[in-house]
Design an enzyme around this catalytic site. Structure first.
Site, PDB file in Angstrom:
ATOM      1  N   ARG A 101      18.766 -44.349  46.760  1.00  0.00           N
ATOM      2  CA  ARG A 101      19.546 -43.206  47.248  1.00  0.00           C
ATOM      3  C   ARG A 101      20.903 -43.299  46.560  1.00  0.00           C
ATOM      4  O   ARG A 101      21.717 -44.172  46.882  1.00  0.00           O
ATOM      5  CB  ARG A 101      19.683 -43.291  48.774  1.00  0.00           C
ATOM      6  CG  ARG A 101      20.459 -42.143  49.428  1.00  0.00           C
ATOM      7  CD  ARG A 101      20.469 -42.369  50.936  1.00  0.00           C
ATOM      8  NE  ARG A 101      21.286 -41.411  51.666  1.00  0.00           N
ATOM      9  CZ  ARG A 101      20.841 -40.296  52.222  1.00  0.00           C
ATOM     10  NH1 ARG A 101      19.563 -39.977  52.105  1.00  0.00           N
ATOM     11  NH2 ARG A 101      21.653 -39.490  52.890  1.00  0.00           N
ATOM     12  N   HIS A 128      16.275 -33.856  46.249  1.00  0.00           N
ATOM     13  CA  HIS A 128      15.900 -34.662  47.419  1.00  0.00           C
ATOM     14  C   HIS A 128      14.394 -34.502  47.630  1.00  0.00           C
ATOM     15  O   HIS A 128      13.934 -33.963  48.648  1.00  0.00           O
ATOM     16  CB  HIS A 128      16.678 -34.187  48.639  1.00  0.00           C
ATOM     17  CG  HIS A 128      16.710 -35.174  49.767  1.00  0.00           C
ATOM     18  ND1 HIS A 128      15.986 -36.358  49.768  1.00  0.00           N
ATOM     19  CD2 HIS A 128      17.377 -35.141  50.961  1.00  0.00           C
ATOM     20  CE1 HIS A 128      16.216 -37.008  50.889  1.00  0.00           C
ATOM     21  NE2 HIS A 128      17.051 -36.299  51.634  1.00  0.00           N
ATOM     22  N   GLN A 131      12.385 -35.590  50.910  1.00  0.00           N
ATOM     23  CA  GLN A 131      12.587 -34.717  52.061  1.00  0.00           C
ATOM     24  C   GLN A 131      11.661 -33.517  51.998  1.00  0.00           C
ATOM     25  O   GLN A 131      11.093 -33.100  53.011  1.00  0.00           O
ATOM     26  CB  GLN A 131      14.044 -34.249  52.118  1.00  0.00           C
ATOM     27  CG  GLN A 131      14.348 -33.332  53.294  1.00  0.00           C
ATOM     28  CD  GLN A 131      14.232 -34.022  54.628  1.00  0.00           C
ATOM     29  OE1 GLN A 131      14.900 -35.018  54.871  1.00  0.00           O
ATOM     30  NE2 GLN A 131      13.383 -33.512  55.518  1.00  0.00           N
ATOM     31  N   ASP A 227      20.645 -26.528  55.751  1.00  0.00           N
ATOM     32  CA  ASP A 227      21.193 -27.875  55.569  1.00  0.00           C
ATOM     33  C   ASP A 227      22.675 -27.796  55.893  1.00  0.00           C
ATOM     34  O   ASP A 227      23.265 -26.711  55.974  1.00  0.00           O
ATOM     35  CB  ASP A 227      20.961 -28.325  54.118  1.00  0.00           C
ATOM     36  CG  ASP A 227      21.372 -29.770  53.856  1.00  0.00           C
ATOM     37  OD1 ASP A 227      21.504 -30.537  54.827  1.00  0.00           O
ATOM     38  OD2 ASP A 227      21.558 -30.132  52.677  1.00  0.00           O
ATOM     39  N   CYS A 267      16.890 -30.642  57.417  1.00  0.00           N
ATOM     40  CA  CYS A 267      16.674 -32.014  56.980  1.00  0.00           C
ATOM     41  C   CYS A 267      17.503 -33.033  57.769  1.00  0.00           C
ATOM     42  O   CYS A 267      17.225 -34.226  57.686  1.00  0.00           O
ATOM     43  CB  CYS A 267      16.941 -32.145  55.483  1.00  0.00           C
ATOM     44  SG  CYS A 267      18.657 -31.832  55.003  1.00  0.00           S
ATOM     45  N   ARG A 295       9.198 -37.857  57.554  1.00  0.00           N
ATOM     46  CA  ARG A 295       9.817 -38.674  56.512  1.00  0.00           C
ATOM     47  C   ARG A 295       9.051 -39.991  56.378  1.00  0.00           C
ATOM     48  O   ARG A 295       8.839 -40.496  55.269  1.00  0.00           O
ATOM     49  CB  ARG A 295      11.288 -38.944  56.841  1.00  0.00           C
ATOM     50  CG  ARG A 295      12.223 -37.761  56.657  1.00  0.00           C
ATOM     51  CD  ARG A 295      12.305 -37.306  55.195  1.00  0.00           C
ATOM     52  NE  ARG A 295      12.803 -38.353  54.323  1.00  0.00           N
ATOM     53  CZ  ARG A 295      14.092 -38.632  54.132  1.00  0.00           C
ATOM     54  NH1 ARG A 295      15.023 -37.944  54.758  1.00  0.00           N
ATOM     55  NH2 ARG A 295      14.447 -39.588  53.291  1.00  0.00           N
TER      56      ARG A 295
END
Length: 314
Positions: A101, A128, A131, A227, A267, A295
């Site tokens: 990450r 991402h 996700q 988001d 998310c 996830r």
């Protein structure tokens, strides 16, 4: 050959489907795959704060039979200037996969070039993809299967220039969905990503639309996604961004414009009263908590798939 997952279109449409179907199966039986039995180590590196990514990958690696080696980069030699290439060469000789990450996409691409083991993008500034696998799996679960994804209209509203918008475009188009992005004119997705998504959509029966109009974006949508308006690193722009994104809030009116039975995803973390209202986030059309659970299942499925399709030399 080593398979990596650095952006959503590193999988073909057929491969994405395989991973999603495995994710749904893993929700029913969390221990059907054990590729890291031994246990083998998996390096999980964090340059940015995390809750869901940290917990889901650490738990997932353990459930896959492995040992999650969680590394905060500032506590490693990477935080003191060791190159990505040198770090990759060391890690690849000791662990079976690397999850990272981080910030720039170029960093994770360099890691993949030198590691010699599968590398997974757990988030960069540009994409991402893990996700989006979780999101698609949750939608498929809620709607009765992976074959229900193609033809759905997925709308994302908010910051169209961020990693989530880019991954929705690529991942959604790959799944044969009609992907819309509603965002202010100065927060539009990278045009190169839009072009890639349009090509994928044309190949797989979907479409791509980018608009500045919230109502046009959500009208008739089957899935509405959003988001946070303030991504990590953008905190100094909070006041300006709140003013620019206010009209893109996901609220009851958004659902009134959407298709009957439309579902809402986010998310997380969510800032209630900003990008989404509490009534919608906790309402009957929200599948946000199912999405968060996926996830774990989607990332386990991805890791298992990558290991099965990679030839690692020791």
């Amino acid at each position: 050959m080593i398979r990596h997952f650095l952006r959503d279109d590193d999988l073909t449409a057929a491969e994405q489907r395989e991973v999603l179907e495995l994710a749904l199966a893993m929700r029913k039986d969390r221990f059907i795959k054990r590729p890291f039995e031994g246990p083998q180590g998996v390096a999980i590196i964090f340059d940015k704060p995390s809750t869901r990514t940290r917990v889901s990958f650490a738990t997932g690696v353990a459930e896959l039979g492995g040992y999650p080696l969680v590394i905060d980069s500032q506590g490693s030699q990477m935080g003191r200037g060791e190159s990505v290439a040198d770090t990759a060469r060391v890690l690849g000789r000791q662990v079976s996969a690397i999850v990272w990450r981080t910030f720039g996409q170029e960093k994770i691409e360099e890691m993949a070039e030198y590691a010699g083991v599968p590398v997974v993008n757990a988030l960069t500034d540009e994409f991402h993809p893990c996700q989006i696998l979780a999101d698609l799996a949750a939608i498929a679960d809620a709607r009765g299967g992976v074959d229900k994804l193609a033809g759905l209209t997925l709308t994302y509203v908010g910051d169209g220039a961020n990693n989530m918008a880019h991954s929705y475009l690529l991942g959604g188009a790959l799944a044969g969905m009609h992907v819309r992005v509603g965002a202010p004119a100065d927060y539009m997705p990278d045009e190169r990503v839009v072009l890639d998504a349009k090509r994928l959509a044309a190949e797989h029966g979907g479409s791509v639309q980018v608009t500045t109009d919230h109502d046009d974006a959500v009208r008739g949508a089957d899935i509405i996604a959003t988001d946070t308006w303030i991504s990590m690193g953008d905190e100094e722009q909070a006041g300006e961004r709140h003013g620019r994104f206010e009209q893109y809030q996901v609220n009851e009116r958004s659902l009134e414009l959407a298709a009957p039975g439309a579902q809402v995803i986010h998310c997380l973390p969510a800032y209630r009263g900003k990008e989404i209202t509490t009534e919608v986030l906790d309402g009957p059309q929200s599948i946000v908590w199912l999405e968060a659970e996926y996830r774990l299942h989607a990332q386990k499925a991805l890791l298992a798939w990558l290991m099965e399709h990679s030839e690692i030399e020791r």
